[in-house]
Motif scaffolding. Structure first.
Motif, PDB file in Angstrom:
ATOM      1  N   GLN A 190       0.822  -1.198   0.000  1.00 20.57           N
ATOM      2  CA  GLN A 190       0.000   0.000   0.000  1.00 20.57           C
ATOM      3  C   GLN A 190       0.866   1.262   0.000  1.00 20.57           C
ATOM      4  OE1 GLN A 190      -2.544  -0.403   3.399  1.00 20.57           O
ATOM      5  NE2 GLN A 190      -3.614  -2.205   2.591  1.00 20.57           N
ATOM      6  N   LYS A 191       1.967   1.223   0.717  1.00 20.34           N
ATOM      7  CA  LYS A 191       2.866   2.377   0.733  1.00 20.34           C
ATOM      8  C   LYS A 191       3.471   2.620  -0.649  1.00 20.34           C
ATOM      9  CE  LYS A 191       2.532   3.186   5.179  1.00 20.34           C
ATOM     10  NZ  LYS A 191       1.898   4.433   5.696  1.00 20.34           N
ATOM     11  N   ILE A 192       3.807   1.545  -1.340  1.00 19.07           N
ATOM     12  CA  ILE A 192       4.383   1.688  -2.682  1.00 19.07           C
ATOM     13  C   ILE A 192       3.354   2.271  -3.647  1.00 19.07           C
ATOM     14  CG2 ILE A 192       5.310   0.406  -4.651  1.00 19.07           C
ATOM     15  CD1 ILE A 192       6.591  -1.517  -2.675  1.00 19.07           C
ATOM     16  N   ILE A 193       2.122   1.800  -3.565  1.00 14.42           N
ATOM     17  CA  ILE A 193       1.077   2.283  -4.466  1.00 14.42           C
ATOM     18  C   ILE A 193       0.792   3.764  -4.226  1.00 14.42           C
ATOM     19  CG2 ILE A 193      -1.348   2.028  -5.065  1.00 14.42           C
ATOM     20  CD1 ILE A 193      -1.082  -0.934  -4.471  1.00 14.42           C
ATOM     21  N   GLN A 194       0.844   4.191  -2.989  1.00 12.54           N
ATOM     22  CA  GLN A 194       0.549   5.584  -2.659  1.00 12.54           C
ATOM     23  C   GLN A 194       1.558   6.570  -3.234  1.00 12.54           C
ATOM     24  OE1 GLN A 194       0.233   5.668   1.597  1.00 12.54           O
ATOM     25  NE2 GLN A 194      -1.758   4.613   1.634  1.00 12.54           N
ATOM     26  N   THR A 195       2.738   6.086  -3.612  1.00 15.74           N
ATOM     27  CA  THR A 195       3.736   6.993  -4.171  1.00 15.74           C
ATOM     28  C   THR A 195       3.439   7.379  -5.615  1.00 15.74           C
ATOM     29  OG1 THR A 195       5.111   5.114  -4.837  1.00 15.74           O
ATOM     30  CG2 THR A 195       5.534   6.073  -2.666  1.00 15.74           C
ATOM     31  N   ALA A 205       2.563  -0.879 -10.934  1.00 17.24           N
ATOM     32  CA  ALA A 205       3.457  -1.076  -9.789  1.00 17.24           C
ATOM     33  C   ALA A 205       2.993  -2.241  -8.929  1.00 17.24           C
ATOM     34  CB  ALA A 205       3.536   0.201  -8.962  1.00 17.24           C
ATOM     35  N   LEU A 206       1.674  -2.329  -8.707  1.00 20.77           N
ATOM     36  CA  LEU A 206       1.151  -3.426  -7.897  1.00 20.77           C
ATOM     37  C   LEU A 206       1.371  -4.764  -8.581  1.00 20.77           C
ATOM     38  CD1 LEU A 206      -0.382  -4.075  -5.304  1.00 20.77           C
ATOM     39  CD2 LEU A 206      -2.514  -3.910  -6.606  1.00 20.77           C
ATOM     40  N   ARG A 207       1.185  -4.806  -9.912  1.00 19.66           N
ATOM     41  CA  ARG A 207       1.405  -6.050 -10.639  1.00 19.66           C
ATOM     42  C   ARG A 207       2.864  -6.487 -10.565  1.00 19.66           C
ATOM     43  NH1 ARG A 207      -0.278  -4.346 -14.927  1.00 19.66           N
ATOM     44  NH2 ARG A 207       1.648  -3.949 -16.084  1.00 19.66           N
ATOM     45  N   ASN A 351      11.045  -8.308 -14.637  1.00 21.78           N
ATOM     46  CA  ASN A 351       9.793  -7.570 -14.564  1.00 21.78           C
ATOM     47  C   ASN A 351       9.923  -6.113 -14.994  1.00 21.78           C
ATOM     48  OD1 ASN A 351       7.411  -9.177 -13.056  1.00 21.78           O
ATOM     49  ND2 ASN A 351       9.385  -9.890 -12.299  1.00 21.78           N
ATOM     50  N   PHE A 352      11.114  -5.716 -15.431  1.00 25.57           N
ATOM     51  CA  PHE A 352      11.315  -4.359 -15.939  1.00 25.57           C
ATOM     52  C   PHE A 352      11.976  -4.466 -17.310  1.00 25.57           C
ATOM     53  CE2 PHE A 352      11.058  -3.652 -11.386  1.00 25.57           C
ATOM     54  CZ  PHE A 352      10.281  -2.523 -11.296  1.00 25.57           C
ATOM     55  N   ASP A 353      11.371  -3.797 -18.293  1.00 26.93           N
ATOM     56  CA  ASP A 353      11.857  -3.899 -19.669  1.00 26.93           C
ATOM     57  C   ASP A 353      13.280  -3.377 -19.821  1.00 26.93           C
ATOM     58  OD1 ASP A 353       9.414  -4.941 -20.361  1.00 26.93           O
ATOM     59  OD2 ASP A 353       8.565  -3.002 -20.940  1.00 26.93           O
ATOM     60  N   ASN A 354      13.622  -2.309 -19.105  1.00 22.99           N
ATOM     61  CA  ASN A 354      14.962  -1.733 -19.247  1.00 22.99           C
ATOM     62  C   ASN A 354      16.047  -2.650 -18.690  1.00 22.99           C
ATOM     63  OD1 ASN A 354      13.832   0.567 -20.380  1.00 22.99           O
ATOM     64  ND2 ASN A 354      13.649   1.620 -18.404  1.00 22.99           N
ATOM     65  N   LEU A 355      15.685  -3.488 -17.713  1.00 22.02           N
ATOM     66  CA  LEU A 355      16.663  -4.382 -17.080  1.00 22.02           C
ATOM     67  C   LEU A 355      16.595  -5.805 -17.629  1.00 22.02           C
ATOM     68  CD1 LEU A 355      16.196  -3.249 -13.362  1.00 22.02           C
ATOM     69  CD2 LEU A 355      17.932  -2.481 -14.987  1.00 22.02           C
TER      70      LEU A 355
END
Length: 391
Positions: A190-195, A205-207, A351-355
């Motif tokens: 929840q803290k991550i989503i709130q940013t 971000a949640l996915r 899970n990140f295209d750039n990485l």
């Protein structure tokens, strides 16, 4: 004149870009060196924190499963941590006696081992004797001119007490922090989503967070289960063979199996030494290390692919580099955490295209290479187009 001015401006701009690129590289190198030094200085703090995150991530599938049956995360987390403390304490208590006995018998084991390898000992003794003669000559020369200064070293008991206190503190922080992480539930998500401000960014971000958490927890839980099976099989097999303190070697096999390749090699060597000292028959003394080798082959070729799959297989070169780096940085505990940390990095990169390219480099999976020959104009050679398709 205008052309010369344009060329001069272009050359000046290119030099500025090259200068900035070189500066960024130097700053990047300095940042990496400072980061490594910071990791080394903060090892006493980061070690229990990372262990706590790994333990919490390993137990999180159980907490989520119990939550489906309306068990609060606080209750399930408390019960799991209490059980973990009990299990680790029982194993530590059960193995402390045999391990202390083996340490006390180390001189006898060394003497028996020397007797079994008498031919090798002769060559070693000659080298040691020559080295001692050189040392004696050097000491005689230095005694005539200088005076030795002997620095008192801490005793064995004081060092053992210090190590035991450090281990106890690390384990206490690990279990307490794991309890808080498990009991917090989805608070960190929840803290991550709130940013994020946009709804689409929140969903993405949640996915990503759930994917990373699910894959890491699945890996850690499965690999821990596999290592326990390996330890039980090794312990029972060595007990049937007749190796003393087979329970200790089963626990050691469970712990060492967190080190791919290296852990199996260490277990085979140590068991071979004990077997060589225990049994008089040289052929029979090879049964125990051969059995451990067979167990690890079966585990690596059948059990791990069956339970874990091929998705999280890692490049052997990356595994060795990771184990070497973290063992150099944090010792044996760092070596145990090397592969789980590498898996965490790979999952995050996937899970990140750039990485994604770096995650592909860490993977042991090789995409099939398809070679197609295209016909060109008569009299010219064919051009081979090589394309890689990701499966």
């Amino acid at each position: 004149m205008a052309i010369e001015t344009t060329d001069a401006a272009a050359g000046s701009s290119q030099r500025v870009r090259n200068s900035r690129l070189a500066t960024n590289r130097y700053l990047g190198g300095i940042f990496i060196l400072l980061s490594i030094y910071g990791l080394y200085l903060s090892r006493d703090f980061l070690t229990p924190v990372l262990l706590a995150f790994m333990l919490a991530t390993t137990l999180s599938p159980i907490v989520r499963y119990l939550a489906k049956w309306y068990v609060p995360p606080v209750v399930s987390a408390t019960l799991l941590i209490i059980m973990s403390v009990f299990v680790f304490g029982a194993i530590g208590y059960a193995t402390s006696g045999p391990v202390s006995q083996m340490i006390n018998q180390a001189p006898e084991i060394g003497a028996k081992l020397k007797e079994r390898v008498a031919t090798i000992r002769q060559a070693i003794d000659k080298a040691v004797e020559a080295t001692n003669q050189i040392d004696n000559v050097a000491e005689n020369v230095s005694d005539a001119k200088t005076q030795k200064v002997v620095i008192a070293q801490p005793g064995i008991l004081s060092r053992a007490a210090g190590n035991l206190l450090s281990v106890g503190t690390t384990m206490a922080i690990t279990f307490v922090l794991s309890l808080f992480l498990l009991a917090s539930g989805t608070m960190f998500y929840q803290k991550i989503i709130q940013t994020f401000s946009l709804l689409s960014d929140k969903k993405k971000a949640l996915r990503v967070v759930y994917n990373v958490e699910r894959e890491i927890s699945r890996y850690l839980f499965t690999i821990t289960f596999i290592n326990i099976i390996v330890g039980v099989v090794v312990g029972c097999g060595l007990w049937l063979i007749g190796i003393p303190n087979a329970f200790v070697w089963g626990v050691a096999a469970t712990i060492l199996n967190f080190l791919p390749y290296v852990g199996a090699l260490i277990a085979i060597i140590l068991t071979g030494i004990i077997s060589l000292v225990t049994f008089d028959n040289l052929a029979y003394s090879l049964v125990a290390p051969a059995f451990i080798l067979l167990v690890h082959i079966m585990e690596g070729q059948f059990l791990t692919p069956l339970l874990l799959g091929r998705r999280l297989e890692l490049n052997a070169v990356a595994v060795f580099i990771s184990i070497s780096f973290w063992s150099w940085l944090w010792g044996f505990v760092g070596a145990l955490m090397a592969v789980p940390l590498l898996v965490v990095i790979k999952v995050v990169c996937d899970n990140f295209d750039n990485l994604a390219p770096f995650g592909n480099f860490l993977s042991a999976h090789q995409p099939p290479i398809k070679i197609e020959a295209e016909e060109t104009a008569p009299g010219t050679s064919a051009v081979a187009n090589i394309s890689q398709t990701n499966s």
